[in-house]
Design a protein around this motif. Structure first.
Motif, PDB file in Angstrom:
ATOM      1  N   GLN A 141      36.643  37.355  37.175  1.00  0.00           N
ATOM      2  CA  GLN A 141      37.837  36.654  37.631  1.00  0.00           C
ATOM      3  C   GLN A 141      38.521  36.025  36.421  1.00  0.00           C
ATOM      4  N   ALA A 142      39.817  36.275  36.284  1.00  0.00           N
ATOM      5  CA  ALA A 142      40.612  35.637  35.233  1.00  0.00           C
ATOM      6  C   ALA A 142      41.509  34.597  35.886  1.00  0.00           C
ATOM      7  N   GLN A 143      41.392  33.347  35.426  1.00  0.00           N
ATOM      8  CA  GLN A 143      42.201  32.257  35.963  1.00  0.00           C
ATOM      9  C   GLN A 143      43.207  31.828  34.895  1.00  0.00           C
ATOM     10  N   ILE A 144      44.507  31.967  35.231  1.00  0.00           N
ATOM     11  CA  ILE A 144      45.569  31.587  34.297  1.00  0.00           C
ATOM     12  C   ILE A 144      45.875  30.111  34.495  1.00  0.00           C
TER      13      ILE A 144
ATOM     14  N   SER B 105      44.021  37.893  52.556  1.00  0.00           N
ATOM     15  CA  SER B 105      43.007  36.923  52.159  1.00  0.00           C
ATOM     16  C   SER B 105      43.190  36.533  50.697  1.00  0.00           C
ATOM     17  N   ALA B 106      43.038  35.248  50.422  1.00  0.00           N
ATOM     18  CA  ALA B 106      43.120  34.761  49.049  1.00  0.00           C
ATOM     19  C   ALA B 106      41.751  34.694  48.389  1.00  0.00           C
ATOM     20  N   HIS B 107      40.694  35.107  49.129  1.00  0.00           N
ATOM     21  CA  HIS B 107      39.341  34.881  48.628  1.00  0.00           C
ATOM     22  C   HIS B 107      38.432  36.109  48.672  1.00  0.00           C
TER      23      HIS B 107
ATOM     24  N   GLN C 135      40.128  48.430  36.558  1.00  0.00           N
ATOM     25  CA  GLN C 135      40.925  47.922  37.675  1.00  0.00           C
ATOM     26  C   GLN C 135      41.292  46.464  37.447  1.00  0.00           C
ATOM     27  N   ALA C 136      42.492  46.085  37.860  1.00  0.00           N
ATOM     28  CA  ALA C 136      42.940  44.689  37.839  1.00  0.00           C
ATOM     29  C   ALA C 136      43.906  44.475  38.992  1.00  0.00           C
ATOM     30  N   ASN C 137      43.723  43.382  39.725  1.00  0.00           N
ATOM     31  CA  ASN C 137      44.590  43.067  40.862  1.00  0.00           C
ATOM     32  C   ASN C 137      44.841  41.571  40.936  1.00  0.00           C
ATOM     33  N   PHE C 138      46.077  41.214  41.317  1.00  0.00           N
ATOM     34  CA  PHE C 138      46.381  39.830  41.635  1.00  0.00           C
ATOM     35  C   PHE C 138      45.749  39.484  42.984  1.00  0.00           C
ATOM     36  N   MET C 139      45.144  38.318  43.097  1.00  0.00           N
ATOM     37  CA  MET C 139      44.702  37.837  44.396  1.00  0.00           C
ATOM     38  C   MET C 139      45.894  37.241  45.133  1.00  0.00           C
ATOM     39  N   PRO C 140      46.036  37.530  46.428  1.00  0.00           N
ATOM     40  CA  PRO C 140      47.169  36.989  47.200  1.00  0.00           C
ATOM     41  C   PRO C 140      47.131  35.458  47.243  1.00  0.00           C
ATOM     42  N   PHE C 141      48.294  34.856  47.398  1.00  0.00           N
ATOM     43  CA  PHE C 141      48.450  33.413  47.601  1.00  0.00           C
ATOM     44  C   PHE C 141      47.825  32.591  46.475  1.00  0.00           C
ATOM     45  N   SER C 142      47.826  33.131  45.264  1.00  0.00           N
ATOM     46  CA  SER C 142      47.268  32.405  44.127  1.00  0.00           C
ATOM     47  C   SER C 142      48.351  32.040  43.111  1.00  0.00           C
TER      48      SER C 142
ATOM     49  N   GLY D 193      55.297  39.679  44.979  1.00  0.00           N
ATOM     50  CA  GLY D 193      56.753  39.601  44.871  1.00  0.00           C
ATOM     51  C   GLY D 193      57.382  40.816  44.242  1.00  0.00           C
ATOM     52  N   GLY D 194      56.588  41.606  43.520  1.00  0.00           N
ATOM     53  CA  GLY D 194      57.083  42.823  42.913  1.00  0.00           C
ATOM     54  C   GLY D 194      57.764  42.641  41.573  1.00  0.00           C
TER      55      GLY D 194
END
Length: 456
Positions: free
Chosen positions: A124-127, A155-157, A101-108, A64-65
């Protein structure tokens, strides 16, 4: 910076006229305006984000930015509301060494973040609800730093990692499993130092997610096709589809790749240490392992041999074989650290990179013209991250803060005239500073004092 030409002004008026008559859609009008060079010339610091206690190694926006994620040598992950400058969440990454490096996974719903670090781990960090964070170890590159991750578009995975051990791994969050795909091998290691390439960068083609490129301590960017891999291990997957390298660098053992990026048009951007940035189209790929030959080498009398990092020159000096030569972007210095490179603009109209001189450089993708240089760090800028939807830019480096750039300046910026000399001087100052710190750290200054006295 040169004044805006009357032709540019006339074209802007024509675009407004076409939009009013319905001949130009609102979306296309907005994209043309967003890609305006005038906006690039008005970029200035909007916010400084300050909470890390170490070098900020990477930045990434969510889809979403509105949220920016950053990681640092302080081992923390911070989520920012970059428009207000407030941190939304800060937590320990779970890594034991510098996080790269850190990235959001799409559709999460922006609740799943993947990270990698100098400890070789991929996590993997799960909020969770209420802001609690759970970190999970997904895989590891043994005795190897991991600089980059690449998420499969849409991809979300699925994502990939690459490490200094030369290994590329495939991850699936549904099974939390890591599959070692292959070890990236050197093409022409004549000196016999190693058989594999320590990897710094990996990027996936957004138009064809089956294709991904890797690069590291070697001059060749190697392109692979995941469809050639069989999960039962019965195929020889470790063979690239093709190779990318400027012809004059083939046979050069003194340079390597620090950053890769694909454009929306499947163009591959490659940043070299102690060299320049090059843009390749798919047609420029070499199908067979390319070895040095007289036809690949640049003569000592060519313009290329006279161009040094930190200088400004026309990209035509690198056009060795006409239309098939990659576009080149120069003026910055990439010698001290592992720097990324990225496209900028709604349709990747610009190229941007940090520099050893503490500046951000922005070039026109088409033509390679340097159009903007911005003071961003006292030491080195390693990361420039474009916003996914607007002409905003985030940057970070050796300093502990993050700078957000937006086109809100009243006056258009001008291009400095002595970039090459300033970059070179700044790089020498950094090397002297590092040497002095090493001498102090090992208590060698006291040892050198009597030596200097005897010499006198």
């Amino acid at each position: 910076m040169k004044k805006r030409s009357s032709a540019d002004i006339d074209q802007a008026v024509v675009n407004v006229w076409k939009r009013e008559l319905g001949q130009l859609s609102t979306r296309n009008f907005a994209r043309r305006f967003a890609a305006s060079e005038d906006l690039v010339s008005r970029l200035e610091i909007h916010k400084k984000l300050e909470k890390h206690d170490g070098c900020v190694n990477t930045l990434s926006f969510n889809a979403g930015g509105d949220i920016l994620v950053s990681v640092s040598d302080d081992l923390r992950v911070i989520l920012w509301d970059w428009e207000t400058g407030r941190d939304k969440l800060s937590f320990r990454s779970g890594h034991a060494n510098n996080v790269f490096q850190a990235n959001f996974m799409p559709f999460s719903d922006d609740r799943t973040i993947i990270t990698c670090a100098a400890d070789g781990e991929i996590r993997q960090a799960q909020i969770l609800e209420g802001g609690e964070v759970k970190t999970i170890l997904l895989g590891k590159h043994e005795e190897s730093q991991v600089h980059k991750l690449a998420i499969e578009p849409g991809s979300a995975h699925i994502f990939y990692s690459c490490g200094e051990d030369g290994v590329v791994q495939h991850f699936d969050l549904r099974t939390r499993s890591a599959t070692e795909l292959f070890t990236c091998l050197c093409v022409d290691d004549f000196k016999g130092y190693r058989s594999y390439v320590p990897l710094n960068a990996i990027a996936i083609d957004p138009r064809n997610p089956n294709l991904f490129a890797v690069g590291g301590m070697d001059k060749f960017a190697q392109l692979y096709d995941i469809r050639k891999y069989k999960w039962d291990g019965s195929s020889d997957f470790g063979q690239p589809v093709c190779y990318f390298c400027p012809q004059h660098l083939i046979g050069n053992e003194d340079t390597g790749i620090t950053g890769l990026s694909f454009s929306d048009q499947s163009e591959l951007l490659v940043s070299y240490g102690d060299e320049f940035i090059y843009l390749f189209t798919q047609s420029m790929g070499l199908r067979n392992p390319p070895f040095p030959s007289s036809s690949f080498m640049v003569s000592m009398g060519s313009d290329t041999s006279k161009v040094e990092p930190g200088s400004i020159a026309s990209s035509s000096s690198m056009d060795l074989d006409g239309k098939n030569a990659p576009r080149v972007y120069m003026g910055h210095r990439n010698c001290e650290t592992v720097k990324g490179v990225s496209f900028f603009g709604p349709r990747c109209e610009y190229v941007t990179s940090g520099s050893d001189c503490g500046r951000i450089f922005i070039w026109k993708k088409r033509g390679g013209e340097l159009i903007r240089v911005m003071e961003a760090d006292k030491d080195v800028v390693n990361c420039t991250e474009p916003h996914p939807h607007t002409m905003a830019l985030a940057s970070s480096g050796i300093e502990y803060d993050i700078k957000i750039w937006t086109p809100k300046a009243i006056e258009r910026a001008t291009l400095p005239t002595n970039i090459g000399q300033v970059c070179l001087f700044h790089s020498v100052c950094i090397e002297i500073h590092i040497l002095k710190n090493l001498l102090v750290a090992f208590d060698l200054m006291a040892w050198l004092d009597p030596v200097i006295y005897e010499i006198r």
